[in-house]
Scaffold this active site. Structure first.
Site, PDB file in Angstrom:
ATOM      1  N   SER A  11      -9.484   1.600   3.314  1.00  0.00           N
ATOM      2  CA  SER A  11      -8.646   2.336   2.393  1.00  0.00           C
ATOM      3  C   SER A  11      -7.700   1.469   1.562  1.00  0.00           C
ATOM      4  O   SER A  11      -7.200   1.935   0.534  1.00  0.00           O
ATOM      5  CB  SER A  11      -7.823   3.366   3.165  1.00  0.00           C
ATOM      6  OG  SER A  11      -6.984   2.736   4.107  1.00  0.00           O
ATOM      7  N   LYS A  67       0.858  -1.182   0.000  1.00  0.00           N
ATOM      8  CA  LYS A  67       0.000   0.000   0.000  1.00  0.00           C
ATOM      9  C   LYS A  67       0.899   1.240   0.000  1.00  0.00           C
ATOM     10  O   LYS A  67       1.921   1.272   0.693  1.00  0.00           O
ATOM     11  CB  LYS A  67      -0.855  -0.057   1.261  1.00  0.00           C
ATOM     12  CG  LYS A  67      -1.827   1.063   1.466  1.00  0.00           C
ATOM     13  CD  LYS A  67      -2.674   0.766   2.714  1.00  0.00           C
ATOM     14  CE  LYS A  67      -3.684   1.834   3.011  1.00  0.00           C
ATOM     15  NZ  LYS A  67      -4.579   1.474   4.118  1.00  0.00           N
ATOM     16  N   SER A 123      -9.498  -0.912   7.346  1.00  0.00           N
ATOM     17  CA  SER A 123      -8.951  -0.721   6.007  1.00  0.00           C
ATOM     18  C   SER A 123      -8.324  -1.937   5.342  1.00  0.00           C
ATOM     19  O   SER A 123      -8.044  -1.888   4.141  1.00  0.00           O
ATOM     20  CB  SER A 123      -7.932   0.410   6.014  1.00  0.00           C
ATOM     21  OG  SER A 123      -8.616   1.619   5.887  1.00  0.00           O
TER      22      SER A 123
HETATM   23  N1  GLN Z   1     -12.630   4.288   6.964  1.00  0.00           N
HETATM   24  C1  GLN Z   1     -11.973   4.365   8.219  1.00  0.00           C
HETATM   25  C2  GLN Z   1     -11.398   5.744   8.437  1.00  0.00           C
HETATM   26  O1  GLN Z   1     -11.413   6.568   7.559  1.00  0.00           O
HETATM   27  C3  GLN Z   1     -10.920   3.319   8.345  1.00  0.00           C
HETATM   28  C4  GLN Z   1      -9.677   3.650   7.621  1.00  0.00           C
HETATM   29  C5  GLN Z   1      -8.512   2.793   7.997  1.00  0.00           C
HETATM   30  O2  GLN Z   1      -8.626   1.744   8.642  1.00  0.00           O
HETATM   31  N2  GLN Z   1      -7.349   3.252   7.615  1.00  0.00           N
HETATM   32  O3  GLN Z   1     -10.952   6.046   9.497  1.00  0.00           O
END
Ligand code: GLN
Length: 480
Positions: free
Chosen positions: A149, A74, A173
């Protein structure tokens, strides 16, 4: 050969059925052929990959299970000499001078880096739509999101554009995109994998873990990346067990809790598939009991208050001077900060900074940040109590299957609700695994989430592997 699991690929390399160079070339071809459609990669490191593959072939032993294996990271994981953008404009051309611990460990094991995978900007989002480089599309239906994400890592694994990928999970994510794309996604316990060199979102939540084709593969990758690092004081000294030893098929004596709160507001087809999955666990010998975790109701506000607060301070370092984009339209220092940040951050990052700064400000700190921190402590206790009674929890990963691109972008609260079932593990620092568990009537994947108490990743591998061996869901592939 690109449809093989990590375990199978390792065997193929060892038995000289194919070389790492052939394998790497096949993956590069696959990326070239399919990534226009998916946008899972933001950087492809062709030369670096072929060089590493050549080195693995020359050495020839493939002793480490990850030697010669093509994979991706990532794009919030720092790679020395290779662009690491957090999929943002502010870091669009940032080249880190050092490797993240996780990448150093993988590289040392002989892994072959195919490239950097797309993500929501600074990992903030649930759909990969906040990426500065455009959305990653779902391989099962390109009109829909891959989740986020870690949408790039998940879509690339599902579409056979790599053997495995490394993502990060703060509040879902890894697990949520794995669920939406039908792959295996592991969120490790907080501290199990060092965070050094991974661009921070919320430092007391962030974790790093694999997205893979099978549960066994996840155990194999964790064996390499887990464990204490002097660069990250939140990693405990505890030894790393050989996680592949927990891959048993029977579930006799295993206690599975089903938390009723995790089924509230869940799409019927998803709930049905998970209930079916729980029946499978029973058939394998597990003892299934109903449990209740009432504080789960407060998980979303608690999570977003804390995470956005931590993130607002983490974002302070992007001042237009130390890192990345600098405005060319300012005369004095304050103006440089303000304009560089205004130009460099996307909407979700700006929203984060505003919510977080507000929740931390004098006068509001007690009412928001402190209160959420107290709820976090209570939630941890509640989950600890439950894990005195059961070995794992089983539940859906996401309340719904992949949604349409654009559907939730104008409604941040609807987007945040996508994380309802994944944020509790982030709040409590618990490990969680998403495994393929079915498809809805539109042919979209459904994932089952298994949760365990801190540092009990072994329980996830045991139950996840047994479930996978008893079902066929993980074998289905999207047509591209
Ligand atoms: N969608 C969640 C957030 O924006 C989780 C994102 C993540 O785990 N990086 O915080």
């Amino acid at each position: 050969m690109i449809d093989l699991s990590l375990a199978e690929t390792h065997k193929g390399l060892k038995e000289k059925k194919f070389s790492s160079t052939e394998l790497t070339q096949a993956y590069l071809d696959r990326i070239e052929k399919t990534d226009d459609k998916l946008n899972a990669y933001v950087t492809v490191t062709k030369e670096i990959a072929l060089e590493a593959a050549g080195k693995a072939d020359k050495e020839g032993k493939f002793k480490n299970p990850l030697a010669g294996i093509p994979m991706n990271l990532k794009d919030i994981i720092c790679t020395a000499g290779i662009k690491t953008t957090a999929c943002s404009k502010i870091l669009e051309n940032y080249i880190p001078p050092y490797d993240a611990d996780v990448w150093a460990r993988l590289k040392n094991a002989g892994a072959v880096l195919l490239g950097k995978a797309n993500t929501d900007q600074f990992a903030m989002g649930s759909s990969s739509e906040t990426s500065y480089f455009g959305v990653t599309k779902n391989p099962w239906d390109p009109e829909r999101v891959a989740g986020g994400s870690s949408g790039g890592p998940a879509a690339s694994v599902a579409a056979d554009q790599c053997v495995f990928a490394i993502g990060t999970d703060t509040g879902g994510s890894i697990r949520q995109p794995a669920s939406l794309c039908s792959c295996v996604g592991l969120k490790v316990s907080y501290g199990r994998v060092p965070r050094y060199g991974v661009i921070s979102y919320a430092s007391s939540f962030d974790t790093i873990g694999p997205v893979t084709k099978t549960v066994e593969d996840a155990a194999m990758v964790l064996n390499v990346i887990a464990g204490r690092s002097d660069n990250d004081s939140t990693t405990p000294d505890e030894p790393v067990p050989d996680y592949t030893k927990s891959l048993k098929t029977g579930l006799k004596g295993v206690k599975v809790g089903v938390p009723k709160e995790y089924f509230e507001g869940v799409e019927k087809e998803t709930a049905d598939a998970i209930n079916q999955g729980i029946e499978t666990l029973k058939k394998l010998g597990a003892k299934v009991v109903d449990v209740s975790l009432p504080l789960t109701r407060y998980a979303i506000p608690t999570y977003y208050l804390l995470v956005k607060s931590e993130a607002s301070t983490n974002m302070a370092r992007y001042d237009g001077i130390k890192y990345g984009h600098t405005t060319d339209d300012a005369k004095e220092l304050l103006e440089i900060y303000m304009k560089s940040r205004a130009e460099g951050f996307g909407d979700e990052v700006k929203r984060t900074i505003m919510i977080g700064t507000y929740a931390l400000s004098a006068g509001y700190y007690d009412a928001f940040y402190l209160k959420a921190a107290k709820v976090r402590a209570l939630m941890k206790q509640e989950y600890e109590e439950v894990f005195k009674k059961v070995d794992v929890l089983a539940a859906p990963t996401s309340p719904f299957t992949a949604f349409r691109i654009g559907e939730k972008m104008d409604d941040p609260l609807a987007m945040y609700a996508a994380d309802t079932l994944t944020v509790p593990a982030g709040i409590c620092g618990l490990p969680g695994l998403s495994v393929p568990a079915g498809f809805d009537k539109n042919g979209l994947p459904i994932g089952m989430q298994i949760l365990a108490s801190q540092y009990k990743e072994e329980n996830l591998f045991h139950v996840g592997h047994a479930f996978e061996q008893a079902t066929e869901w993980h074998k289905k592939k999207p047509e591209l």
